[in-house]
Motif scaffolding. Structure first.
Motif, PDB file in Angstrom:
ATOM      1  N   ILE A  24       0.657  -1.201   0.283  1.00 16.01           N
ATOM      2  CA  ILE A  24      -0.420  -0.231   0.218  1.00 16.01           C
ATOM      3  C   ILE A  24       0.622   1.056  -0.033  1.00 16.01           C
ATOM      4  O   ILE A  24       0.448   2.090  -0.447  1.00 16.01           O
ATOM      5  CB  ILE A  24      -0.546  -0.094   1.534  1.00 16.01           C
ATOM      6  CG1 ILE A  24      -2.051  -1.345   0.960  1.00 16.01           C
ATOM      7  CG2 ILE A  24      -1.589   0.784   0.998  1.00 16.01           C
ATOM      8  CD1 ILE A  24      -3.174  -1.533  -0.192  1.00 16.01           C
ATOM      9  N   ASP A  43      10.599   3.447   5.433  1.00 10.65           N
ATOM     10  CA  ASP A  43      11.159   1.808   5.511  1.00 10.65           C
ATOM     11  C   ASP A  43      12.045   1.495   5.605  1.00 10.65           C
ATOM     12  O   ASP A  43      13.059   2.015   5.302  1.00 10.65           O
ATOM     13  CB  ASP A  43      10.480   1.575   4.411  1.00 10.65           C
ATOM     14  CG  ASP A  43       9.738   0.091   4.281  1.00 10.65           C
ATOM     15  OD1 ASP A  43      10.386  -0.913   4.541  1.00 10.65           O
ATOM     16  OD2 ASP A  43       8.577  -0.241   3.384  1.00 10.65           O
ATOM     17  N   MET A  46      12.177  -4.087   7.195  1.00 13.45           N
ATOM     18  CA  MET A  46      11.638  -5.169   7.788  1.00 13.45           C
ATOM     19  C   MET A  46      11.053  -5.837   7.444  1.00 13.45           C
ATOM     20  O   MET A  46      10.671  -7.230   8.448  1.00 13.45           O
ATOM     21  CB  MET A  46      11.003  -4.233   9.562  1.00 13.45           C
ATOM     22  CG  MET A  46      10.945  -4.936  10.896  1.00 13.45           C
ATOM     23  SD  MET A  46      11.043  -3.787  11.967  1.00 13.45           S
ATOM     24  CE  MET A  46      10.776  -5.380  13.708  1.00 13.45           C
ATOM     25  N   ARG A  47      10.644  -6.198   7.140  1.00 12.27           N
ATOM     26  CA  ARG A  47       9.120  -7.140   5.593  1.00 12.27           C
ATOM     27  C   ARG A  47      10.459  -9.088   5.416  1.00 12.27           C
ATOM     28  O   ARG A  47       9.707  -9.594   6.092  1.00 12.27           O
ATOM     29  CB  ARG A  47       8.502  -6.779   5.073  1.00 12.27           C
ATOM     30  CG  ARG A  47       7.995  -7.526   4.337  1.00 12.27           C
ATOM     31  CD  ARG A  47       6.969  -7.601   3.135  1.00 12.27           C
ATOM     32  NE  ARG A  47       5.646  -8.617   2.813  1.00 12.27           N
ATOM     33  CZ  ARG A  47       4.817  -9.210   2.466  1.00 12.27           C
ATOM     34  NH1 ARG A  47       3.678  -8.032   3.477  1.00 12.27           N
ATOM     35  NH2 ARG A  47       4.158  -9.539   2.515  1.00 12.27           N
ATOM     36  N   ASP A  77      12.882   3.577  10.710  1.00 12.90           N
ATOM     37  CA  ASP A  77      12.704   2.586  11.464  1.00 12.90           C
ATOM     38  C   ASP A  77      10.973   3.387  12.203  1.00 12.90           C
ATOM     39  O   ASP A  77      11.933   4.669  13.243  1.00 12.90           O
ATOM     40  CB  ASP A  77      13.116   1.662  13.064  1.00 12.90           C
ATOM     41  CG  ASP A  77      12.360   0.740  13.574  1.00 12.90           C
ATOM     42  OD1 ASP A  77      10.773   0.682  13.756  1.00 12.90           O
ATOM     43  OD2 ASP A  77      13.232  -0.482  13.435  1.00 12.90           O
ATOM     44  N   MET A 142      -3.385   3.193   8.650  1.00 11.71           N
ATOM     45  CA  MET A 142      -4.036   1.413   7.349  1.00 11.71           C
ATOM     46  C   MET A 142      -4.390   0.830   8.168  1.00 11.71           C
ATOM     47  O   MET A 142      -3.399  -0.014   9.347  1.00 11.71           O
ATOM     48  CB  MET A 142      -3.084   1.102   6.526  1.00 11.71           C
ATOM     49  CG  MET A 142      -3.416   0.441   5.162  1.00 11.71           C
ATOM     50  SD  MET A 142      -5.310   0.509   4.833  1.00 11.71           S
ATOM     51  CE  MET A 142      -6.174  -0.409   5.146  1.00 11.71           C
ATOM     52  N   LYS A 193      -3.252  -4.347  16.447  1.00  7.80           N
ATOM     53  CA  LYS A 193      -3.938  -3.318  15.341  1.00  7.80           C
ATOM     54  C   LYS A 193      -5.072  -2.356  16.078  1.00  7.80           C
ATOM     55  O   LYS A 193      -5.502  -1.458  15.527  1.00  7.80           O
ATOM     56  CB  LYS A 193      -3.784  -3.951  14.257  1.00  7.80           C
ATOM     57  CG  LYS A 193      -3.067  -4.640  12.957  1.00  7.80           C
ATOM     58  CD  LYS A 193      -2.043  -3.479  12.689  1.00  7.80           C
ATOM     59  CE  LYS A 193      -2.975  -2.364  11.192  1.00  7.80           C
ATOM     60  NZ  LYS A 193      -1.828  -2.112  11.025  1.00  7.80           N
ATOM     61  N   GLY A 217      -9.691  -5.162   4.553  1.00 10.33           N
ATOM     62  CA  GLY A 217     -10.168  -6.251   4.033  1.00 10.33           C
ATOM     63  C   GLY A 217      -8.984  -7.169   3.578  1.00 10.33           C
ATOM     64  O   GLY A 217      -7.783  -6.606   3.926  1.00 10.33           O
ATOM     65  N   LEU A 219      -5.618  -7.047   0.855  1.00  9.89           N
ATOM     66  CA  LEU A 219      -5.244  -5.365  -0.101  1.00  9.89           C
ATOM     67  C   LEU A 219      -4.690  -6.333  -0.880  1.00  9.89           C
ATOM     68  O   LEU A 219      -3.710  -7.040  -0.447  1.00  9.89           O
ATOM     69  CB  LEU A 219      -4.946  -5.053   0.390  1.00  9.89           C
ATOM     70  CG  LEU A 219      -5.337  -4.050   2.333  1.00  9.89           C
ATOM     71  CD1 LEU A 219      -5.125  -2.846   2.792  1.00  9.89           C
ATOM     72  CD2 LEU A 219      -6.514  -3.561   1.922  1.00  9.89           C
TER      73      LEU A 219
HETATM   74  N1  LIG Z   1      -2.301  -6.729   2.626  1.00  6.32           N
HETATM   75  C1  LIG Z   1      -3.535  -7.277   3.170  1.00  6.32           C
HETATM   76  O1  LIG Z   1      -4.355  -7.488   2.951  1.00  6.32           O
HETATM   77  C2  LIG Z   1      -4.069  -5.901   4.467  1.00  6.32           C
HETATM   78  C3  LIG Z   1      -4.746  -6.100   5.006  1.00  6.32           C
HETATM   79  C4  LIG Z   1      -5.652  -5.361   6.212  1.00  6.32           C
HETATM   80  C5  LIG Z   1      -4.596  -4.912   5.995  1.00  6.32           C
HETATM   81  N2  LIG Z   1      -3.581  -4.419   6.223  1.00  6.32           N
HETATM   82  C6  LIG Z   1      -2.361  -3.268   6.708  1.00  6.32           C
HETATM   83  O2  LIG Z   1      -2.302  -2.314   6.102  1.00  6.32           O
HETATM   84  C7  LIG Z   1      -1.139  -1.785   6.013  1.00  6.32           C
HETATM   85  C8  LIG Z   1       0.302  -1.860   4.600  1.00  6.32           C
HETATM   86  O3  LIG Z   1      -0.168  -3.090   4.073  1.00  6.32           O
HETATM   87  P1  LIG Z   1       0.487  -4.394   3.033  1.00  6.32           P
HETATM   88  O4  LIG Z   1       0.160  -4.957   2.597  1.00  6.32           O
HETATM   89  O5  LIG Z   1       1.293  -2.859   2.243  1.00  6.32           O
HETATM   90  O6  LIG Z   1       1.808  -4.491   4.174  1.00  6.32           O
HETATM   91  P2  LIG Z   1       3.386  -4.336   3.049  1.00  6.32           P
HETATM   92  O7  LIG Z   1       3.965  -5.792   4.818  1.00  6.32           O
HETATM   93  O8  LIG Z   1       3.548  -4.875   2.070  1.00  6.32           O
HETATM   94  O9  LIG Z   1       4.102  -3.505   3.480  1.00  6.32           O
HETATM   95  C9  LIG Z   1       4.798  -2.914   5.314  1.00  6.32           C
HETATM   96  C10 LIG Z   1       6.131  -2.250   4.807  1.00  6.32           C
HETATM   97  O10 LIG Z   1       6.347  -1.572   6.069  1.00  6.32           O
HETATM   98  C11 LIG Z   1       7.213  -1.622   6.484  1.00  6.32           C
HETATM   99  N3  LIG Z   1       8.180  -1.628   8.319  1.00  6.32           N
HETATM  100  C12 LIG Z   1       7.330  -3.060   8.829  1.00  6.32           C
HETATM  101  N4  LIG Z   1       7.983  -2.845  10.403  1.00  6.32           N
HETATM  102  C13 LIG Z   1       8.646  -1.007  10.040  1.00  6.32           C
HETATM  103  C14 LIG Z   1       8.666  -0.446  10.903  1.00  6.32           C
HETATM  104  N5  LIG Z   1       9.123  -0.882  11.969  1.00  6.32           N
HETATM  105  N6  LIG Z   1       8.947   0.355  10.440  1.00  6.32           N
HETATM  106  C15 LIG Z   1       9.553   1.431   9.066  1.00  6.32           C
HETATM  107  N7  LIG Z   1       9.180   0.210   8.589  1.00  6.32           N
HETATM  108  C16 LIG Z   1       8.496  -1.018   8.700  1.00  6.32           C
HETATM  109  C17 LIG Z   1       8.306  -3.556   6.105  1.00  6.32           C
HETATM  110  O11 LIG Z   1       9.464  -3.449   5.386  1.00  6.32           O
HETATM  111  C18 LIG Z   1       7.152  -2.946   4.526  1.00  6.32           C
HETATM  112  O12 LIG Z   1       7.504  -2.729   2.988  1.00  6.32           O
HETATM  113  C19 LIG Z   1      -1.198  -2.876   7.246  1.00  6.32           C
HETATM  114  O13 LIG Z   1      -0.692  -1.965   8.657  1.00  6.32           O
HETATM  115  C20 LIG Z   1      -1.418  -4.178   7.274  1.00  6.32           C
HETATM  116  O14 LIG Z   1      -1.901  -4.116   8.885  1.00  6.32           O
HETATM  117  C21 LIG Z   1      -2.926  -5.060   4.463  1.00  6.32           C
END
Ligand SMILES: NC(=O)c1ccc[n+]([C@@H]2O[C@H](COP(=O)([O-])OP(=O)(O)OC[C@H]3O[C@@H](n4cnc5c(N)ncnc54)[C@H](O)[C@@H]3O)[C@@H](O)[C@H]2O)c1
Length: 358
Positions: A24, A43, A46-47, A77, A142, A193, A217, A219
């Protein structure tokens, strides 16, 4: 005011995106960069720490650095409060899109402290830095449908040949924002969360910040570094393309998710940013039109790729997993009638399959 009178675009503003290399976050960077805004992305990859090499997001970071002229990557971070505050003191942001997270339900049980520090405390750091240094900013958080825990599983269901569905006509559109969020099983991730979700609401309602909370939901999109523990469709496509075996956990594979493409998530953020409603909570997913069970997704992918995907069935659902989750989008649509989904589930799958490495 983020939105100039009668103009088609936001006036140039300074945007901070956290989790900018994620699904996202990267879509947000692309969008706001494309509109000519100065975009800072925070970023620390951390993923990769959470999910290993398959979760590595450096490729997305590099792509953004190559393709987005107004983008600055910050290797930071969100837990590092002094650096976060320093940044906010230096740069006055107009818009904060907070997407950094430990995003996995199942992973959180192994690392509850880190999960809470990232999801709850990291969010609080950003909210408080915004309050102190950018109080006029719009702040988008989010959140997730896991804040409801397994309460949505109490909605009466009926079993159809390939999916579970809601039994009562009044539930047809899915789960509303008034679904209760306590007295249910959340998973450790859902609980961290929820803490962040409530705190974000408080910064909107109590402090009057322009905070919007979006309970996602499923994403999805081609920039997801999908892994088994997070990124359902992206991971499923990866397995299918590689000729691997996909493991289904419980509910006969008939559990339903609603899929929304990251582009449609960002257009919802843009609508909110134009006309923010402090502290408001919205469910945001693909809704009824983009809902499908795992079995139905597998069928669609097999038809698209022209090959069978090997399946392994484990008769044990993931703890706290939703049986049928469809986001009721009516509240968001009523507040922001210009917004509509651009990408159907079939189009999403085609787009993701086209961009998958062969
Ligand atoms: N993807 C889904 O299906 C989904 C569904 C519901 C909610 N969400 C929420 O949407 C948001 C984005 O999800 P996404 O799918 O893009 O996740 P993602 O894991 O693809 O992206 C999250 C990014 O945050 C970075 N990150 C993690 N911890 C960090 C930290 N301490 N400091 C800096 N960067 C950090 C990671 O390296 C990663 O690039 C999240 O809050 C997630 O909980 C996602």
């Amino acid at each position: 005011m983020l939105w100039g009178d009668g103009v088609a675009k936001l006036r140039p503003v300074k945007v901070l995106v956290t989790g900018s290399s994620g699904l996202i976050g990267s879509e947000a960077v692309r969008h706001f960069d494309g509109e000519g805004h100065a975009v800072f992305g925070m970023d620390n990859n951390m993923r990769r720490e959470f999910f290993g090499p398959a979760g590595d997001t450096r490729w997305v970071q590099q792509m953004l650095q190559q393709q987005c002229p107004h983008f600055t990557h910050l290797e930071m971070d969100i837990r590092d409060r002094p650096r976060v505050f320093e940044l906010f003191k230096r740069e006055c942001f107009d818009l904060v899109v907070h997407c950094a997270a430990q995003p996995s339900h199942d992973k959180a049980r192994e690392i509850p402290l880190v999960d809470f520090e990232v999801n709850a405390l990291g969010t609080l750091n950003l909210l408080e830095a915004t309050r102190q240094h950018s109080p006029e900013a719009v702040f988008i958080f989010m959140s997730t449908n896991k804040v409801y825990g397994d309460a949505p599983n109490e909605i009466p269901l009926r079993e159809l040949p390939t999916r579970w569905d809601y039994a009562r006509p009044e539930d047809y559109n899915g789960v509303r924002e008034d679904c209760r969020i306590d007295r249910s099983l959340h998973s450790v991730f859902g609980a961290s969360k929820t803490a962040a979700d409530i705190m974000a609401q408080e910064y909107g309602r109590y402090f009057g910040l322009k905070v919007g909370i979006f309970r996602g939901g499923c994403l999805t999109g081609e920039n997801h570094s999908g892994v088994q523990l997070h990124g359902f469709l992206s991971y499923l496509l990866k397995v299918a393309e590689a000729g691997g075996t996909y493991t289904i956990f419980g509910y006969k594979g008939k559990q339903v998710r609603d899929q929304i493409h990251s582009v449609d998530v960002i257009s919802a953020f843009v609508e909110f940013a134009r006309n923010p409603r402090p502290g408001e909570v919205y469910n945001l997913g693909g809704g009824r039109a983009n809902s499908a069970s795992i079995l139905e997704c597998l069928d669609k992918i097999e038809a698209l790729l022209g090959k069978r995907v090997a399946r392994n069935y484990v008769d044990q659902p993931r703890l706290g997993d939703h049986i049928c989750y469809i986001s009721d989008l009516r509240k968001f649509k009523s507040h922001y009638p210009n917004w509509r989904l651009q990408w159907s589930l079939d189009q999403i799958l085609e787009r993701m399959a086209r961009s998958a490495p062969s």
